[in-house]
Motif scaffolding. Sequence first.
Motif, PDB file in Angstrom:
ATOM      1  N   THR A  61      -3.887  -9.849  -0.744  1.00  0.00           N
ATOM      2  CA  THR A  61      -4.222  -8.431  -0.585  1.00  0.00           C
ATOM      3  C   THR A  61      -3.225  -7.751   0.340  1.00  0.00           C
ATOM      4  OG1 THR A  61      -6.574  -8.947  -0.864  1.00  0.00           O
ATOM      5  CG2 THR A  61      -6.032  -6.799   0.055  1.00  0.00           C
ATOM      6  N   GLU A  62      -2.917  -8.398   1.446  1.00  0.00           N
ATOM      7  CA  GLU A  62      -1.949  -7.836   2.389  1.00  0.00           C
ATOM      8  C   GLU A  62      -0.557  -7.781   1.746  1.00  0.00           C
ATOM      9  OE1 GLU A  62      -0.757  -5.971   5.845  1.00  0.00           O
ATOM     10  OE2 GLU A  62      -2.761  -6.389   5.066  1.00  0.00           O
ATOM     11  N   MET A  63      -0.266  -8.749   0.884  1.00  0.00           N
ATOM     12  CA  MET A  63       1.004  -8.757   0.166  1.00  0.00           C
ATOM     13  C   MET A  63       1.135  -7.488  -0.676  1.00  0.00           C
ATOM     14  SD  MET A  63       2.248 -11.565  -2.654  1.00  0.00           S
ATOM     15  CE  MET A  63       1.859 -12.931  -1.563  1.00  0.00           C
ATOM     16  N   ALA A  64       0.075  -7.139  -1.414  1.00  0.00           N
ATOM     17  CA  ALA A  64       0.099  -5.935  -2.252  1.00  0.00           C
ATOM     18  C   ALA A  64       0.242  -4.682  -1.392  1.00  0.00           C
ATOM     19  CB  ALA A  64      -1.172  -5.862  -3.087  1.00  0.00           C
ATOM     20  N   ARG A  65      -0.469  -4.640  -0.278  1.00  0.00           N
ATOM     21  CA  ARG A  65      -0.370  -3.469   0.606  1.00  0.00           C
ATOM     22  C   ARG A  65       1.045  -3.307   1.141  1.00  0.00           C
ATOM     23  NH1 ARG A  65      -5.843  -5.274   3.733  1.00  0.00           N
ATOM     24  NH2 ARG A  65      -7.366  -4.317   2.336  1.00  0.00           N
ATOM     25  N   ARG A  66       1.639  -4.442   1.599  1.00  0.00           N
ATOM     26  CA  ARG A  66       2.982  -4.382   2.150  1.00  0.00           C
ATOM     27  C   ARG A  66       3.992  -3.977   1.078  1.00  0.00           C
ATOM     28  NH1 ARG A  66       2.945  -3.306   6.995  1.00  0.00           N
ATOM     29  NH2 ARG A  66       5.183  -3.655   6.874  1.00  0.00           N
ATOM     30  N   TRP A  67       3.818  -4.477  -0.152  1.00  0.00           N
ATOM     31  CA  TRP A  67       4.738  -4.139  -1.233  1.00  0.00           C
ATOM     32  C   TRP A  67       4.706  -2.641  -1.522  1.00  0.00           C
ATOM     33  CZ3 TRP A  67       8.749  -5.728  -3.895  1.00  0.00           C
ATOM     34  CH2 TRP A  67       9.045  -5.144  -5.128  1.00  0.00           C
ATOM     35  N   ILE A  68       3.518  -2.068  -1.538  1.00  0.00           N
ATOM     36  CA  ILE A  68       3.381  -0.628  -1.799  1.00  0.00           C
ATOM     37  C   ILE A  68       4.024   0.185  -0.677  1.00  0.00           C
ATOM     38  CG2 ILE A  68       1.694   1.255  -1.902  1.00  0.00           C
ATOM     39  CD1 ILE A  68      -0.145  -0.688  -3.446  1.00  0.00           C
ATOM     40  N   VAL A  69       3.746  -0.209   0.582  1.00  0.00           N
ATOM     41  CA  VAL A  69       4.255   0.555   1.734  1.00  0.00           C
ATOM     42  C   VAL A  69       5.765   0.398   1.867  1.00  0.00           C
ATOM     43  CG1 VAL A  69       4.218   0.704   4.251  1.00  0.00           C
ATOM     44  CG2 VAL A  69       2.072   0.459   2.991  1.00  0.00           C
ATOM     45  N   GLU A  70       6.260  -0.844   1.794  1.00  0.00           N
ATOM     46  CA  GLU A  70       7.683  -1.096   2.041  1.00  0.00           C
ATOM     47  C   GLU A  70       8.576  -0.562   0.926  1.00  0.00           C
ATOM     48  OE1 GLU A  70       8.275  -5.226   2.849  1.00  0.00           O
ATOM     49  OE2 GLU A  70       6.985  -5.220   4.620  1.00  0.00           O
ATOM     50  N   ARG A  91      -8.144   0.812  -4.255  1.00  0.00           N
ATOM     51  CA  ARG A  91      -9.093   0.242  -3.294  1.00  0.00           C
ATOM     52  C   ARG A  91      -8.435  -0.790  -2.394  1.00  0.00           C
ATOM     53  NH1 ARG A  91     -14.663  -1.535  -5.770  1.00  0.00           N
ATOM     54  NH2 ARG A  91     -15.169  -1.520  -3.541  1.00  0.00           N
ATOM     55  N   ILE A  92      -7.346  -1.400  -2.866  1.00  0.00           N
ATOM     56  CA  ILE A  92      -6.624  -2.371  -2.031  1.00  0.00           C
ATOM     57  C   ILE A  92      -6.152  -1.724  -0.740  1.00  0.00           C
ATOM     58  CG2 ILE A  92      -4.432  -3.659  -1.898  1.00  0.00           C
ATOM     59  CD1 ILE A  92      -4.884  -4.548  -4.724  1.00  0.00           C
ATOM     60  N   MET A  93      -5.817  -0.434  -0.809  1.00  0.00           N
ATOM     61  CA  MET A  93      -5.315   0.265   0.377  1.00  0.00           C
ATOM     62  C   MET A  93      -6.429   0.651   1.336  1.00  0.00           C
ATOM     63  SD  MET A  93      -2.216   0.021  -0.400  1.00  0.00           S
ATOM     64  CE  MET A  93      -1.461   0.945   0.945  1.00  0.00           C
ATOM     65  N   GLU A  94      -7.683   0.467   0.930  1.00  0.00           N
ATOM     66  CA  GLU A  94      -8.806   0.795   1.811  1.00  0.00           C
ATOM     67  C   GLU A  94      -9.052  -0.353   2.789  1.00  0.00           C
ATOM     68  OE1 GLU A  94     -12.163   1.516  -0.644  1.00  0.00           O
ATOM     69  OE2 GLU A  94     -11.213   3.155  -1.788  1.00  0.00           O
ATOM     70  N   PRO A  95      -9.126  -0.080   4.100  1.00  0.00           N
ATOM     71  CA  PRO A  95      -9.366  -1.133   5.084  1.00  0.00           C
ATOM     72  C   PRO A  95     -10.686  -1.861   4.815  1.00  0.00           C
ATOM     73  CG  PRO A  95      -8.710   0.920   6.157  1.00  0.00           C
ATOM     74  CD  PRO A  95      -8.967   1.248   4.717  1.00  0.00           C
ATOM     75  N   GLY A  96     -10.623  -3.163   4.873  1.00  0.00           N
ATOM     76  CA  GLY A  96     -11.840  -3.959   4.746  1.00  0.00           C
ATOM     77  C   GLY A  96     -12.248  -4.295   3.339  1.00  0.00           C
ATOM     78  N   TRP A  97     -11.562  -3.730   2.308  1.00  0.00           N
ATOM     79  CA  TRP A  97     -11.946  -4.058   0.933  1.00  0.00           C
ATOM     80  C   TRP A  97     -11.282  -5.350   0.508  1.00  0.00           C
ATOM     81  CZ3 TRP A  97      -9.417  -4.359  -3.929  1.00  0.00           C
ATOM     82  CH2 TRP A  97     -10.286  -4.483  -5.011  1.00  0.00           C
ATOM     83  N   THR A  98     -12.026  -6.222  -0.139  1.00  0.00           N
ATOM     84  CA  THR A  98     -11.509  -7.507  -0.582  1.00  0.00           C
ATOM     85  C   THR A  98     -11.638  -7.632  -2.092  1.00  0.00           C
ATOM     86  OG1 THR A  98     -12.186  -8.542   1.501  1.00  0.00           O
ATOM     87  CG2 THR A  98     -11.713 -10.010  -0.346  1.00  0.00           C
ATOM     88  N   PRO A  99     -10.528  -7.840  -2.795  1.00  0.00           N
ATOM     89  CA  PRO A  99     -10.604  -7.978  -4.249  1.00  0.00           C
ATOM     90  C   PRO A  99     -11.096  -9.363  -4.637  1.00  0.00           C
ATOM     91  CG  PRO A  99      -8.358  -8.302  -3.531  1.00  0.00           C
ATOM     92  CD  PRO A  99      -9.150  -7.952  -2.302  1.00  0.00           C
TER      93      PRO A  99
END
Length: 279
Positions: A61-70, A91-99
Amino acid sequence: MTDSRQEPRVSSGQGFDTLTTALKDWAEGPFHLDEQRLLPANKTPTSQALNTIEFEIFKITEMARRWIVENGLSPYKLALTTGTSPSQVHRIMEPGWTPSLKLARRIASSLPDDWVSMFERDCNACLPRIFHLHPSPDNSSDPVTRLLHAMNGTDTAHILDTLVEDKWSVRHHAYVSRAETEMFMANHTTSGLIETGYAPPLPRMSWSADAKEPKSPNCALLLHRIPLKVGEKLKLYTIHIAEYSGKNWATQFWKVDASKDLTSLRQLDILKAYLAEKA
């Protein structure tokens, strides 16, 4: 220190109590001692497999967030790449959400292999992990092997000499009742971790009304990689743990193997996100 060379060999829970007593008698030695009683924190231990799945979901999940941001992408573009709905990726970008694990793996498989490899190296460098190890070869002279040899049927004084020479710290848990455990800790004063308040993860103990000891205690070797704040810096420590356990008791020995500063901004961001999720 009282002379303990005629004391029983350490081969059972009673033997580890003997070692604990010897450490208590050695109050002026190179150990900081602490005793307390507490409610068992692990009456219902979490499955190791479950811990691993939760860790992997966080990492992906953090990998996807970092890929979008970076890479300055929109969640919509990532959704097109992964073949999922835009709402799920948003929803991945929402804090606390787990896919789900299935969705997390689908997202990870859609990202470039070289970028994923770099991200995983950053995760391995900054996130807490526990690895189970195999015993070292008998001809090895490393501190872990020396401890195992000392524990394997030698007298208490020899074990104490080994703990001092190789700077091992000790923690002993013993159930007093189903609802209470007694904990004794002897932290080596030159371990470099006293100020951080480090102690290894709690042993996996379970209460048994029939406390007959097995012929020999169970032994597990672990490697704990954990980031700890020392002063104003975060350092990544590698710590060896040897854990002996029987019915209603467990004894852990640990020593610091190496440490390095955490300076990478990405690693610090990943660690911050992990600690926030675990808070």
